[in-house]
Write an enzyme that holds these catalytic residues in place. Structure first.
Site, PDB file in Angstrom:
ATOM      1  CE  LYS A  32       1.298  -4.213   6.804  1.00 35.70           C
ATOM      2  NZ  LYS A  32       1.550  -3.337   5.628  1.00 35.70           N
ATOM      3  CB  THR A  79      -0.910   0.010   1.238  1.00 33.22           C
ATOM      4  OG1 THR A  79      -1.682  -1.178   1.260  1.00 33.22           O
ATOM      5  CG2 THR A  79      -1.829   1.216   1.225  1.00 33.22           C
ATOM      6  CE1 TYR A 122      -1.889  -4.803   5.458  1.00 33.17           C
ATOM      7  CE2 TYR A 122      -1.467  -4.401   3.120  1.00 33.17           C
ATOM      8  CZ  TYR A 122      -1.639  -3.921   4.408  1.00 33.17           C
ATOM      9  OH  TYR A 122      -1.575  -2.567   4.644  1.00 33.17           O
ATOM     10  CE1 TYR A 149     -16.907  -0.682  -4.716  1.00 33.49           C
ATOM     11  CE2 TYR A 149     -16.956  -2.355  -6.429  1.00 33.49           C
ATOM     12  CZ  TYR A 149     -17.520  -1.253  -5.826  1.00 33.49           C
ATOM     13  OH  TYR A 149     -18.691  -0.724  -6.305  1.00 33.49           O
ATOM     14  NE  ARG A 174      -4.605   2.183   3.092  1.00 35.05           N
ATOM     15  CZ  ARG A 174      -4.139   3.204   2.399  1.00 35.05           C
ATOM     16  NH1 ARG A 174      -4.546   3.397   1.161  1.00 35.05           N
ATOM     17  NH2 ARG A 174      -3.269   4.045   2.919  1.00 35.05           N
ATOM     18  CB  ILE A 193       5.000  -5.220   7.390  1.00 40.49           C
ATOM     19  CG1 ILE A 193       5.554  -6.654   7.322  1.00 40.49           C
ATOM     20  CG2 ILE A 193       5.000  -4.571   6.012  1.00 40.49           C
ATOM     21  CD1 ILE A 193       4.783  -7.590   6.428  1.00 40.49           C
TER      22      ILE A 193
END
Length: 294
Positions: A164, A46, A135, A109, A140, A206
Site C-alpha cells: 500500500k 490507521t 504499508y 518512531y 505517519r 486501500i
C-alpha cells in the site's frame, strides 16, 4: 494472484461515547460496504484507530470482522507494529481468526534502516502463511520503504506480495513499478491518486473515501480495470474536493464526522484525536453535498 483488485475500504472502528468498540454499528458499516460493491475490507488500519486499541480489542475487532463478512470479500487485517515481536503476535492471531491477508505498516518512531525494514518484514512473514501487503506511509511513520527494498522483499519472501503506497511520491511509485516488473502488487494509499497509481500498473486502492462513498470508489477502480480510463479519470476528478475535505484534519477525524453527518454515526474518537473544528466541518459538509452524499 492478487489479494483483491479494486477498492478496499480502510474501515473505521466505531466507538460508543465511553470509548468501547461499538460492534452493532460495526456490523452495519460492514454490510453497507458489501452492499455497495467494496472489494475488500481492511480492518484495524490507521483509519480504524489501531494505535489506540489494546491488543485484545485489536484482535477482537479482526475476529468480529472476519465472522461478519463471512467470506463475501477478503478481509485484510492490519497487524503492523514498531515492535517486531508484537507484529508477529498480532499477525499469528489474525491468521488464527481467519483473516485472508495482512497489512503491515512500517515500524514507526524508532524507524529502521532499509536492512532493518527487510529483517523486520521477513521475520513477520516467516511467522505466518498469509499473504502480506507492506504499508508505506512516511508522513505517519517517519520511515520510507524504498522501492528497492519493496522489490527485494516481494521477490525473496514468498508471502509478501505487494504494498500500500501512501508516500504521495508519484516518482517513487513509478520507480517501484519499473523495478518490480510485475512482481509487486501496488495499491494506492491515497484517494486522490487512485488513477495515477493504477496507470502505473496498480491494482486499486486501500481507501478512506470508501467509508462514505463505497460505490463511487469501487467504480473509479472498476472503470479503470474495464479499460474505460476516461470514465475512471472523470470519477477521480469528481471526488477530489471531497478527498481534500476528508484529510483537512488528521485521519480519521473527518471521515468519522462524515459518517455521522450521513446518519451512520461511528461515535467517539479516542484521545489524542479530538473533535473536528467547526470551520472544517463546514468545508466537509459542503464537499459532501456537492458530491451528492447529503
Amino acid at each position: 494472484m492478487s489479494i483483491f483488485k479494486g477498492s478496499g475500504v480502510a474501515i473505521v472502528t466505531p466507538m460508543h461515547e465511553n470509548g468501547d468498540v461499538d460492534y452493532e454499528q460495526y456490523a452495519k458499516l460492514l454490510e453497507f460496504q458489501i452492499a455497495n460493491g467494496t472489494d475488500a475490507i481492511i480492518a484495524c488500519g490507521t483509519t480504524g484507530e489501531s494505535s489506540t486499541l489494546t491488543h485484545e480489542e485489536h484482535l477482537e475487532v479482526i475476529r468480529y470482522c472476519v465472522e461478519a463478512v463471512a467470506g463475501r470479500v477478503p478481509v485484510v487485517a492490519g497487524t503492523g507494529s514498531n515492535c517486531t515481536e508484537t507484529a508477529v503476535y498480532l499477525s499469528r492471531e489474525a491468521e488464527k481468526s481467519g483473516a485472508d491477508a495482512l497489512l503491515l505498516v512500517s515500524p514507526y518512531y524508532n524507524k529502521a534502516t532499509q536492512n532493518g525494514l527487510y529483517a523486520h518484514y521477513k521475520a513477520v512473514a516467516d511467522s505466518v502463511e498469509l499473504p502480506i501487503l507492506l504499508y508505506n506511509v512516511p508522513s505517519r511513520t517517519g520511515c520510507n520503504i524504498l522501492p528497492e527494498t519493496v522489490v527485494r522483499l516481494c521477490r525473496d519472501v514468498k508471502n509478501i506480495v505487494g504494498v500500500k503506497e501512501a508516500s504521495g511520491n508519484i516518482g517513487q511509485i513509478a520507480r517501484l513499478a519499473a523495478l518490480a516488473g510485475g512482481d509487486v502488487d501496488i495499491y494506492s494509499g491515497n484517494d486522490d491518486q487512485i488513477v495515477p497509481i493504477m496507470s502505473l500498473g496498480g491494482k486499486g486502492v486501500i481507501s478512506v473515501l470508501a467509508n462514505v462513498a463505497p460505490r463511487q470508489t469501487h467504480e473509479i477502480c472498476q472503470a479503470y480495470l474495464d479499460g474505460d480510463v476516461k470514465k475512471s479519470l472523470q470519477l477521480q476528478l469528481d471526488a477530489m474536493e471531497l478527498c481534500g475535505a476528508l484529510f483537512c484534519e488528521v485521519n480519521p477525524i473527518p471521515v468519522k464526522k462524515a459518517l455521522s453527518l450521513m446518519g451512520m454515526g461511528s461515535g467517539a474518537l479516542r484521545m489524542p484525536l479530538s473533535e473536528m473544528e467547526s470551520a472544517n466541518v463546514q468545508r466537509l459538509e459542503k464537499a459532501m453535498k456537492d458530491y451528492g452524499l447529503l
